[in-house]
Scaffold this active site. Sequence first.
Site, short mmCIF file in Angstrom:
data_model
loop_
_atom_site.label_atom_id
_atom_site.label_comp_id
_atom_site.label_asym_id
_atom_site.label_seq_id
_atom_site.Cartn_x
_atom_site.Cartn_y
_atom_site.Cartn_z
N GLY A 61 11.65 3.73 -1.17
CA GLY A 61 11.66 4.86 -1.01
C GLY A 61 12.98 5.50 -2.25
O GLY A 61 13.10 6.18 -2.99
N GLY B 244 12.73 8.22 4.56
CA GLY B 244 13.13 6.90 4.03
C GLY B 244 13.58 6.79 2.64
O GLY B 244 13.18 5.57 2.09
N ALA C 213 9.23 4.13 7.77
CA ALA C 213 8.66 3.33 8.77
C ALA C 213 9.30 2.15 8.89
O ALA C 213 9.84 1.68 8.33
CB ALA C 213 7.49 3.00 8.07
N TYR D 207 1.81 -3.56 13.79
CA TYR D 207 2.31 -2.80 12.48
C TYR D 207 1.01 -1.96 11.77
O TYR D 207 1.06 -0.79 11.61
CB TYR D 207 2.74 -3.62 11.36
CG TYR D 207 3.13 -3.13 9.99
CD1 TYR D 207 3.95 -1.90 9.80
CD2 TYR D 207 2.40 -3.58 8.83
CE1 TYR D 207 4.32 -1.15 8.80
CE2 TYR D 207 2.37 -3.00 7.74
CZ TYR D 207 3.60 -1.82 7.47
OH TYR D 207 3.62 -1.27 6.46
#
Length: 353
Positions: A15, A9, A78, A179
Amino acid sequence: MSGVVLVTGGAGFIGGVVVDRLQATGRTARVLDSLRPDVHGADAAPRAGVETAVGDVTDPSAVAAALDGVDAVIHQAAKVGLGVDFDDAPDYVASNALGTAVLLAGMRRAGVGRLVLASSMVVYGEGAYRSGRGPVAVPPRRREDLDAGRFEPRDPVTGEPLVPELVTEDAPLDPRNVYAATKLHQEHLASAWARATGGRVAALRYHNVYGPGMPQNTPYAGVASLFRSQLERGEAPTVLEDGGQRRDFVHVRDVAAANAAALDWTGAPGDGTVRAFNVGSGVVHTILDLATALSAARGGPAPVVTGGYRLGDVRHITASSARLRAELAVPDPVPFEEGVAEFASAPLRAAVR
Protein backbone atom coordinates in the site's frame (compact mmCIF):
# COMPACT_ATOMS: atom_id res chain seq x y z
CA MET A 1 -8.79 9.34 -13.59
CA SER A 2 -8.24 12.37 -11.36
CA GLY A 3 -9.59 13.13 -7.91
CA VAL A 4 -9.00 11.61 -4.48
CA VAL A 5 -8.12 7.90 -4.27
CA LEU A 6 -8.57 6.10 -0.96
CA VAL A 7 -5.93 3.43 -0.37
CA THR A 8 -6.96 1.03 2.38
CA GLY A 9 -3.93 -0.54 4.01
CA GLY A 10 -1.92 2.34 2.57
CA ALA A 11 0.63 2.21 5.39
CA GLY A 12 1.58 -1.38 4.55
CA PHE A 13 4.32 -2.81 2.36
CA ILE A 14 2.43 -2.77 -0.94
CA GLY A 15 0.00 0.00 0.00
CA GLY A 16 2.79 2.44 0.77
CA VAL A 17 4.36 1.94 -2.66
CA VAL A 18 0.93 2.31 -4.27
CA VAL A 19 0.57 5.68 -2.52
CA ASP A 20 3.99 6.72 -3.81
CA ARG A 21 2.98 5.76 -7.36
CA LEU A 22 -0.28 7.69 -7.16
CA GLN A 23 1.48 10.80 -5.93
CA ALA A 24 4.16 10.48 -8.61
CA THR A 25 1.47 10.41 -11.30
CA GLY A 26 -0.29 13.50 -9.96
CA ARG A 27 -3.13 11.85 -8.07
CA THR A 28 -4.23 12.68 -4.54
CA ALA A 29 -4.02 9.71 -2.17
CA ARG A 30 -5.75 9.28 1.17
CA VAL A 31 -4.90 6.36 3.44
CA LEU A 32 -7.11 4.31 5.75
CA ASP A 33 -5.00 1.98 7.87
CA SER A 34 -5.44 0.40 11.29
CA LEU A 35 -1.68 0.54 12.00
CA ARG A 36 -2.05 -2.81 13.78
CA PRO A 37 1.07 -3.38 15.88
CA ASP A 38 1.21 -7.07 14.89
CA VAL A 39 1.56 -5.92 11.28
CA HIS A 40 3.38 -2.59 11.47
CA GLY A 41 5.26 -2.86 14.77
CA ALA A 42 4.66 -1.12 18.07
CA ASP A 43 5.95 2.26 16.90
CA ALA A 44 3.81 2.55 13.74
CA ALA A 45 2.64 6.06 12.90
CA PRO A 46 1.01 7.81 9.93
CA ARG A 47 3.46 8.81 7.21
CA ALA A 48 4.22 12.49 6.91
CA GLY A 49 2.79 14.22 3.84
CA VAL A 50 -0.05 11.73 3.29
CA GLU A 51 -3.56 12.29 4.61
CA THR A 52 -4.14 9.28 6.86
CA ALA A 53 -7.22 8.12 8.72
CA VAL A 54 -6.28 5.65 11.45
CA GLY A 55 -9.06 3.11 11.55
CA ASP A 56 -10.05 -0.41 10.58
CA VAL A 57 -12.00 -1.39 7.47
CA THR A 58 -14.29 -3.44 9.69
CA ASP A 59 -15.45 -0.20 11.39
CA PRO A 60 -18.31 1.38 9.39
CA SER A 61 -17.79 4.83 10.95
CA ALA A 62 -14.07 4.85 10.10
CA VAL A 63 -14.84 3.74 6.56
CA ALA A 64 -17.55 6.38 6.10
CA ALA A 65 -15.26 9.18 7.25
CA ALA A 66 -12.40 8.02 5.03
CA LEU A 67 -14.68 7.80 1.95
CA ASP A 68 -15.88 11.40 2.19
CA GLY A 69 -15.01 13.17 -1.07
CA VAL A 70 -13.34 10.09 -2.59
CA ASP A 71 -13.60 9.19 -6.30
CA ALA A 72 -12.12 5.67 -6.25
CA VAL A 73 -10.79 3.06 -3.83
CA ILE A 74 -7.71 0.84 -4.01
CA HIS A 75 -8.37 -1.88 -1.45
CA GLN A 76 -5.08 -3.26 -0.10
CA ALA A 77 -6.06 -3.83 3.54
CA ALA A 78 -5.93 -7.54 4.34
CA LYS A 79 -4.38 -10.16 6.55
CA VAL A 80 -1.89 -11.96 4.31
CA GLY A 81 0.06 -15.20 4.22
CA LEU A 82 -0.75 -18.82 4.88
CA GLY A 83 -1.14 -18.36 8.64
CA VAL A 84 0.39 -20.18 11.57
CA ASP A 85 -2.49 -22.63 12.10
CA PHE A 86 -6.25 -22.81 11.75
CA ASP A 87 -6.71 -20.68 14.86
CA ASP A 88 -5.89 -17.73 12.57
CA ALA A 89 -9.08 -18.35 10.55
CA PRO A 90 -11.38 -15.92 12.40
CA ASP A 91 -8.89 -13.06 12.01
CA TYR A 92 -8.51 -13.79 8.27
CA VAL A 93 -12.27 -13.85 7.76
CA ALA A 94 -12.84 -10.68 9.80
CA SER A 95 -10.00 -8.71 8.26
CA ASN A 96 -10.50 -9.80 4.67
CA ALA A 97 -14.12 -10.81 4.12
CA LEU A 98 -15.95 -8.70 6.71
CA GLY A 99 -13.65 -5.74 6.11
CA THR A 100 -14.37 -5.86 2.37
CA ALA A 101 -18.12 -6.10 2.97
CA VAL A 102 -18.05 -3.05 5.27
CA LEU A 103 -15.97 -1.11 2.75
CA LEU A 104 -18.27 -1.96 -0.17
CA ALA A 105 -21.38 -1.03 1.79
CA GLY A 106 -19.74 2.28 2.64
CA MET A 107 -18.83 2.86 -1.01
CA ARG A 108 -22.45 2.32 -2.02
CA ARG A 109 -23.65 4.87 0.52
CA ALA A 110 -20.95 7.34 -0.51
CA GLY A 111 -21.64 6.89 -4.23
CA VAL A 112 -18.10 5.71 -5.03
CA GLY A 113 -18.26 3.52 -8.11
CA ARG A 114 -14.70 2.41 -8.90
CA LEU A 115 -12.71 -0.22 -7.02
CA VAL A 116 -9.26 -1.70 -7.57
CA LEU A 117 -9.11 -4.86 -5.45
CA ALA A 118 -5.89 -6.51 -4.29
CA SER A 119 -6.59 -10.17 -4.94
CA SER A 120 -4.08 -12.99 -5.25
CA MET A 121 -2.92 -15.91 -7.33
CA VAL A 122 -3.96 -18.13 -4.40
CA VAL A 123 -7.56 -18.10 -5.67
CA TYR A 124 -6.50 -20.61 -8.35
CA GLY A 125 -5.19 -23.22 -5.91
CA GLU A 126 -2.79 -25.40 -7.84
CA GLY A 127 -1.74 -24.03 -11.20
CA ALA A 128 -2.54 -25.44 -14.61
CA TYR A 129 -1.17 -28.85 -15.60
CA ARG A 130 -1.16 -31.04 -18.67
CA SER A 131 -0.53 -34.73 -19.24
CA GLY A 132 -0.61 -36.90 -22.32
CA ARG A 133 -4.41 -36.92 -22.15
CA GLY A 134 -4.72 -33.12 -22.06
CA PRO A 135 -5.36 -30.55 -19.33
CA VAL A 136 -5.57 -32.06 -15.84
CA ALA A 137 -7.15 -30.68 -12.67
CA VAL A 138 -5.18 -32.03 -9.73
CA PRO A 139 -6.65 -32.62 -6.26
CA PRO A 140 -5.04 -31.22 -3.10
CA ARG A 141 -1.76 -32.93 -2.25
CA ARG A 142 -1.90 -35.69 0.34
CA ARG A 143 0.04 -35.57 3.58
CA GLU A 144 1.37 -39.09 3.07
CA ASP A 145 2.86 -38.12 -0.31
CA LEU A 146 4.50 -35.02 1.16
CA ASP A 147 5.87 -37.01 4.12
CA ALA A 148 7.45 -39.37 1.59
CA GLY A 149 9.00 -36.52 -0.40
CA ARG A 150 6.63 -36.95 -3.34
CA PHE A 151 6.04 -33.27 -4.00
CA GLU A 152 5.10 -33.22 -7.69
CA PRO A 153 1.38 -33.75 -8.49
CA ARG A 154 0.67 -36.62 -10.85
CA ASP A 155 -2.19 -37.37 -13.19
CA PRO A 156 -4.90 -38.76 -10.87
CA VAL A 157 -6.05 -41.16 -13.62
CA THR A 158 -2.81 -42.42 -15.20
CA GLY A 159 -0.26 -41.59 -12.50
CA GLU A 160 2.07 -40.04 -15.08
CA PRO A 161 4.09 -36.88 -14.36
CA LEU A 162 2.39 -33.58 -15.20
CA VAL A 163 3.74 -30.57 -17.06
CA PRO A 164 3.01 -27.21 -15.34
CA GLU A 165 1.52 -24.48 -17.53
CA LEU A 166 0.56 -20.83 -17.17
CA VAL A 167 -2.84 -20.04 -15.70
CA THR A 168 -5.15 -17.53 -17.37
CA GLU A 169 -7.77 -15.41 -15.63
CA ASP A 170 -10.55 -17.65 -16.96
CA ALA A 171 -9.23 -20.75 -15.18
CA PRO A 172 -11.39 -22.43 -12.50
CA LEU A 173 -10.91 -21.01 -9.01
CA ASP A 174 -10.04 -23.48 -6.26
CA PRO A 175 -8.71 -21.89 -3.03
CA ARG A 176 -6.88 -24.38 -0.82
CA ASN A 177 -6.25 -22.59 2.48
CA VAL A 178 -8.03 -20.06 4.68
CA TYR A 179 -6.22 -17.05 3.24
CA ALA A 180 -7.07 -18.16 -0.30
CA ALA A 181 -10.71 -18.67 0.62
CA THR A 182 -10.95 -15.13 1.98
CA LYS A 183 -9.32 -13.63 -1.12
CA LEU A 184 -11.87 -15.36 -3.33
CA HIS A 185 -14.59 -14.20 -0.95
CA GLN A 186 -13.37 -10.63 -1.50
CA GLU A 187 -13.72 -11.08 -5.26
CA HIS A 188 -17.23 -12.50 -4.91
CA LEU A 189 -18.29 -9.66 -2.62
CA ALA A 190 -16.89 -7.11 -5.08
CA SER A 191 -18.76 -8.80 -7.92
CA ALA A 192 -22.02 -8.66 -5.98
CA TRP A 193 -21.41 -4.96 -5.20
CA ALA A 194 -20.74 -4.21 -8.87
CA ARG A 195 -23.96 -5.91 -9.97
CA ALA A 196 -25.98 -4.11 -7.30
CA THR A 197 -24.53 -0.64 -7.90
CA GLY A 198 -23.26 -0.59 -11.48
CA GLY A 199 -19.74 -0.09 -10.15
CA ARG A 200 -16.53 -1.23 -11.80
CA VAL A 201 -13.96 -3.56 -10.28
CA ALA A 202 -10.46 -4.41 -11.43
CA ALA A 203 -9.37 -7.43 -9.38
CA LEU A 204 -5.57 -7.66 -9.44
CA ARG A 205 -4.39 -11.20 -8.71
CA TYR A 206 -0.89 -10.62 -7.38
CA HIS A 207 1.85 -13.19 -7.72
CA ASN A 208 4.75 -13.37 -5.27
CA VAL A 209 5.44 -9.72 -4.47
CA TYR A 210 8.88 -8.72 -3.19
CA GLY A 211 10.93 -5.56 -2.81
CA PRO A 212 12.31 -2.96 -0.39
CA GLY A 213 10.26 -2.36 2.72
CA MET A 214 8.96 -5.91 3.16
CA PRO A 215 8.16 -6.84 6.75
CA GLN A 216 10.70 -9.00 8.54
CA ASN A 217 10.54 -11.74 11.16
CA THR A 218 6.84 -12.45 10.86
CA PRO A 219 5.32 -15.85 9.99
CA TYR A 220 2.76 -14.10 7.79
CA ALA A 221 5.31 -12.58 5.39
CA GLY A 222 5.99 -13.98 1.94
CA VAL A 223 8.86 -16.32 1.18
CA ALA A 224 11.06 -13.50 -0.13
CA SER A 225 10.79 -11.70 3.21
CA LEU A 226 11.53 -14.88 5.15
CA PHE A 227 14.67 -15.56 3.12
CA ARG A 228 15.80 -11.94 3.37
CA SER A 229 15.22 -11.91 7.14
CA GLN A 230 17.31 -15.05 7.56
CA LEU A 231 20.15 -13.53 5.56
CA GLU A 232 19.89 -10.36 7.66
CA ARG A 233 20.60 -12.52 10.72
CA GLY A 234 23.50 -14.24 9.00
CA GLU A 235 21.56 -17.48 8.54
CA ALA A 236 21.15 -19.62 5.45
CA PRO A 237 17.71 -19.38 3.78
CA THR A 238 15.74 -22.53 4.54
CA VAL A 239 13.87 -23.86 1.52
CA LEU A 240 10.89 -26.17 1.92
CA GLU A 241 10.23 -29.28 -0.17
CA ASP A 242 12.99 -29.64 -2.78
CA GLY A 243 12.96 -25.99 -3.82
CA GLY A 244 11.46 -26.77 -7.20
CA GLN A 245 8.16 -25.00 -6.56
CA ARG A 246 7.47 -22.70 -9.53
CA ARG A 247 6.44 -19.11 -8.86
CA ASP A 248 6.41 -15.68 -10.53
CA PHE A 249 8.24 -13.10 -8.40
CA VAL A 250 6.98 -9.60 -9.18
CA HIS A 251 8.57 -6.41 -7.89
CA VAL A 252 6.45 -4.21 -5.64
CA ARG A 253 6.94 -1.21 -7.97
CA ASP A 254 5.36 -3.21 -10.78
CA VAL A 255 2.41 -4.04 -8.54
CA ALA A 256 2.00 -0.36 -7.66
CA ALA A 257 2.12 0.58 -11.34
CA ALA A 258 -0.62 -1.98 -12.08
CA ASN A 259 -2.83 -0.47 -9.36
CA ALA A 260 -2.41 3.04 -10.75
CA ALA A 261 -3.08 1.84 -14.30
CA ALA A 262 -6.19 -0.06 -13.19
CA LEU A 263 -7.78 3.22 -12.10
CA ASP A 264 -7.91 4.13 -15.79
CA TRP A 265 -9.30 0.79 -16.93
CA THR A 266 -12.12 1.60 -19.33
CA GLY A 267 -14.73 -1.00 -18.50
CA ALA A 268 -18.09 0.30 -19.66
CA PRO A 269 -19.51 2.58 -16.95
CA GLY A 270 -22.68 1.53 -15.18
CA ASP A 271 -22.64 -2.10 -16.31
CA GLY A 272 -21.37 -3.66 -13.09
CA THR A 273 -18.16 -4.82 -14.77
CA VAL A 274 -15.60 -6.96 -12.94
CA ARG A 275 -12.32 -7.75 -14.68
CA ALA A 276 -9.56 -9.93 -13.23
CA PHE A 277 -5.91 -9.33 -14.09
CA ASN A 278 -2.97 -11.55 -13.23
CA VAL A 279 -0.15 -9.32 -11.97
CA GLY A 280 3.24 -10.95 -12.43
CA SER A 281 6.55 -10.47 -14.16
CA GLY A 282 5.76 -13.04 -16.82
CA VAL A 283 8.94 -15.00 -15.96
CA VAL A 284 8.93 -18.29 -14.02
CA HIS A 285 11.48 -19.00 -11.29
CA THR A 286 11.64 -21.61 -8.56
CA ILE A 287 11.71 -20.96 -4.83
CA LEU A 288 15.31 -22.24 -4.81
CA ASP A 289 16.18 -19.81 -7.62
CA LEU A 290 15.09 -16.93 -5.40
CA ALA A 291 16.93 -18.17 -2.31
CA THR A 292 20.12 -18.78 -4.32
CA ALA A 293 19.98 -15.38 -6.04
CA LEU A 294 19.38 -13.53 -2.75
CA SER A 295 22.23 -15.36 -1.00
CA ALA A 296 24.62 -14.65 -3.86
CA ALA A 297 23.66 -10.98 -4.11
CA ARG A 298 24.09 -10.47 -0.37
CA GLY A 299 27.21 -12.62 -0.06
CA GLY A 300 25.48 -14.86 2.46
CA PRO A 301 25.41 -18.58 3.10
CA ALA A 302 23.96 -20.89 0.48
CA PRO A 303 20.35 -22.01 0.93
CA VAL A 304 19.54 -25.19 2.82
CA VAL A 305 16.86 -27.41 1.29
CA THR A 306 14.95 -29.01 4.17
CA GLY A 307 12.40 -31.32 2.56
CA GLY A 308 9.78 -29.94 4.94
CA TYR A 309 6.41 -28.67 3.79
CA ARG A 310 3.30 -26.72 4.73
CA LEU A 311 0.15 -28.66 3.97
CA GLY A 312 -1.73 -25.61 2.66
CA ASP A 313 0.94 -24.76 0.08
CA VAL A 314 0.51 -25.60 -3.59
CA ARG A 315 3.33 -27.01 -5.70
CA HIS A 316 3.29 -24.81 -8.81
CA ILE A 317 1.35 -21.63 -9.55
CA THR A 318 2.41 -19.32 -12.34
CA ALA A 319 0.09 -17.35 -14.54
CA SER A 320 0.00 -15.44 -17.76
CA SER A 321 0.03 -11.67 -17.35
CA ALA A 322 -0.78 -11.11 -21.04
CA ARG A 323 -4.19 -9.54 -20.26
CA LEU A 324 -2.58 -7.02 -17.90
CA ARG A 325 -0.10 -5.89 -20.54
CA ALA A 326 -2.67 -5.84 -23.32
CA GLU A 327 -5.39 -3.89 -21.48
CA LEU A 328 -3.60 -1.70 -18.92
CA ALA A 329 -0.85 0.84 -19.49
CA VAL A 330 1.83 -0.80 -17.36
CA PRO A 331 5.59 -0.35 -17.79
CA ASP A 332 7.99 -3.20 -18.53
CA PRO A 333 8.54 -5.24 -15.36
CA VAL A 334 11.64 -4.94 -13.21
CA PRO A 335 13.96 -7.80 -14.28
CA PHE A 336 14.39 -10.56 -11.68
CA GLU A 337 18.16 -10.18 -11.43
CA GLU A 338 17.94 -6.40 -10.98
CA GLY A 339 15.13 -6.56 -8.47
CA VAL A 340 16.74 -9.30 -6.37
CA ALA A 341 20.09 -7.48 -6.32
CA GLU A 342 18.33 -4.38 -4.97
CA PHE A 343 16.23 -6.33 -2.47
CA ALA A 344 19.23 -8.23 -1.10
CA SER A 345 20.58 -5.12 0.61
CA ALA A 346 17.50 -2.87 0.82
CA PRO A 347 16.07 -2.00 4.25
CA LEU A 348 13.24 -4.10 5.62
CA ARG A 349 10.47 -2.91 7.87
CA ALA A 350 11.12 -3.12 11.59
CA ALA A 351 10.61 -6.54 13.07
CA VAL A 352 7.17 -7.28 14.51
CA ARG A 353 7.50 -8.69 18.02
